[in-house]
Design an enzyme around this catalytic site. Structure first.
Site, short mmCIF file in Angstrom:
data_model
loop_
_atom_site.label_atom_id
_atom_site.label_comp_id
_atom_site.label_asym_id
_atom_site.label_seq_id
_atom_site.Cartn_x
_atom_site.Cartn_y
_atom_site.Cartn_z
N HIS A 106 0.84 -1.21 0.00
CA HIS A 106 0.00 0.00 0.00
C HIS A 106 0.87 1.25 0.00
O HIS A 106 0.63 2.19 -0.78
CB HIS A 106 -0.90 -0.03 1.23
N GLU A 107 1.90 1.26 0.85
CA GLU A 107 2.77 2.44 0.92
C GLU A 107 3.58 2.60 -0.37
O GLU A 107 3.82 3.72 -0.83
CB GLU A 107 3.70 2.32 2.13
N HIS A 142 1.53 4.34 -2.88
CA HIS A 142 1.57 5.79 -2.67
C HIS A 142 2.80 6.39 -3.36
O HIS A 142 2.72 7.45 -3.99
CB HIS A 142 1.61 6.11 -1.18
N GLU A 168 -6.19 7.21 -0.62
CA GLU A 168 -6.15 5.95 0.13
C GLU A 168 -6.83 4.82 -0.64
O GLU A 168 -6.33 3.68 -0.66
CB GLU A 168 -6.80 6.13 1.50
#
Length: 314
Positions: free
Chosen positions: A130-131, A134, A206
């Site tokens: 997930h990071e 980003h 997100e």
């Protein structure tokens, strides 16, 4: 489309900053605010990652200091076609993580000790993926800039409110009542509006990072499980550094502040339940695609099955 929307929101936040500057010092105050915003954005571009990591006492680790965590980040970074990010650990019992850096070449991933101790390897992979999503989407720069401007607007508004400064004062030192009212409204509304803009940017990003992270690690249900665990722990375990620096809350995978569970205007993140539901739907679609691919492969194998020559069939 997301880039255009984010650019418009950032421009709106800069305009808010200039408006507060105007009501404090007139045209000169507005120009000074514009100059300050430009300087802050430039400084944030080059140094915000270092400031955030230092703020949370993050310590950099390598393959020798934290082999399992570091090697997992390296593996997922290669899967995401990203350069190797710097890896940090934050000594904090609250399970959480964030990414920072102005671009993929200067990115960093940070996880708390609470996260490393409470998740399985698959769940941790989902969080790190997930990071990394980003980072791949350049969200780290966007969120850093919005956090900087939002914090500056709040600081400038508080200064104006408590100092009693206002624009267009007359020669006797008394300000125009309408100007005073306008200044009061601006210093109260501007920080609130900046907070809403920052939250709107964060919530949109997100959902995209959840989707991207699930694609990178290939296990959307593992990420969903991690989100559920983190959200439950955040309600019980405070993060003092985040409470003192609320403008940095949108950087984390789950809002580290208390009382932010609802998916509404006052939440820096989408409701965890909504994110989990989206990931579960994604898992069903991915499984259906895998089953379809398997069926096609089997059908093709059936068609190309070896057939005995006719002369052997006699």
């Amino acid at each position: 489309m997301n880039f255009i929307r984010t650019a418009m929101l950032l421009a709106f936040m800069t305009a808010l900053f200039m408006a507060v500057g105007y009501f404090i010092g007139g045209i000169n105050g507005m120009l000074i605010a514009l100059l300050i915003a430009a300087v802050m954005n430039l400084y944030s571009y080059w140094n915000a990652d270092k400031l955030v990591l230092r703020m949370y006492g993050a310590r950099e680790v390598n393959a020798r200091a934290a082999p399992e965590f570091y090697n997992l980040v390296s593996l997922l970074a290669r899967a995401a076609s990203l350069p190797q990010p710097r890896v940090y650990i934050i000594d904090n019992p609250q399970p959480n993580a964030f990414a920072t850096g102005r671009n993929p070449q200067h990115a960093a991933v940070a996880a708390t000790t609470g996260l490393l101790q409470s998740l399985t390897r698959d769940e941790l992979a989902g969080v790190i993926a997930h990071e990394l999503a980003h980072i791949r989407h350049h969200d780290t720069l966007t969120m850093t800039l919005t956090a900087t401007i939002a914090g500056a607007i709040s600081m400038l508004g508080n200064f104006a409110l408590f100092s009693g400064q206002g624009a267009n004062r007359n020669s006797e030192g008394q300000g125009n009542p309408l100007t005073a009212i306008a200044m009061l409204v601006s210093v109260l509304v501007a920080p609130f509006a900046a907070m809403l803009v920052q939250m709107a940017i964060s919530r949109t990003r997100e959902y995209e990072a959840d989707k991207g992270g699930a694609e990178i690690c290939g296990k959307p249900l593992a990420l969903a499980s991690a989100l559920q665990k983190i959200a439950g722990a955040v309600r019980k375990i405070p993060n003092e550094e985040a409470e003192h620096n609320p403008a940095t809350a949108p950087l984390f995978i789950i809002n580290p502040l208390h009382g932010q569970g609802a998916d509404n205007l006052f939440s820096t993140h989408p409701a965890t339940e909504n994110r989990i539901a989206a990931l579960r739907k994604m898992a069903r679609v991915m499984n259906a695609d895998i089953e379809d691919d398997f069926s096609r492969i089997m059908a093709k194998a059936q068609e190309s099955r070896y057939k005995r020559p006719k002369w052997l069939q006699k």
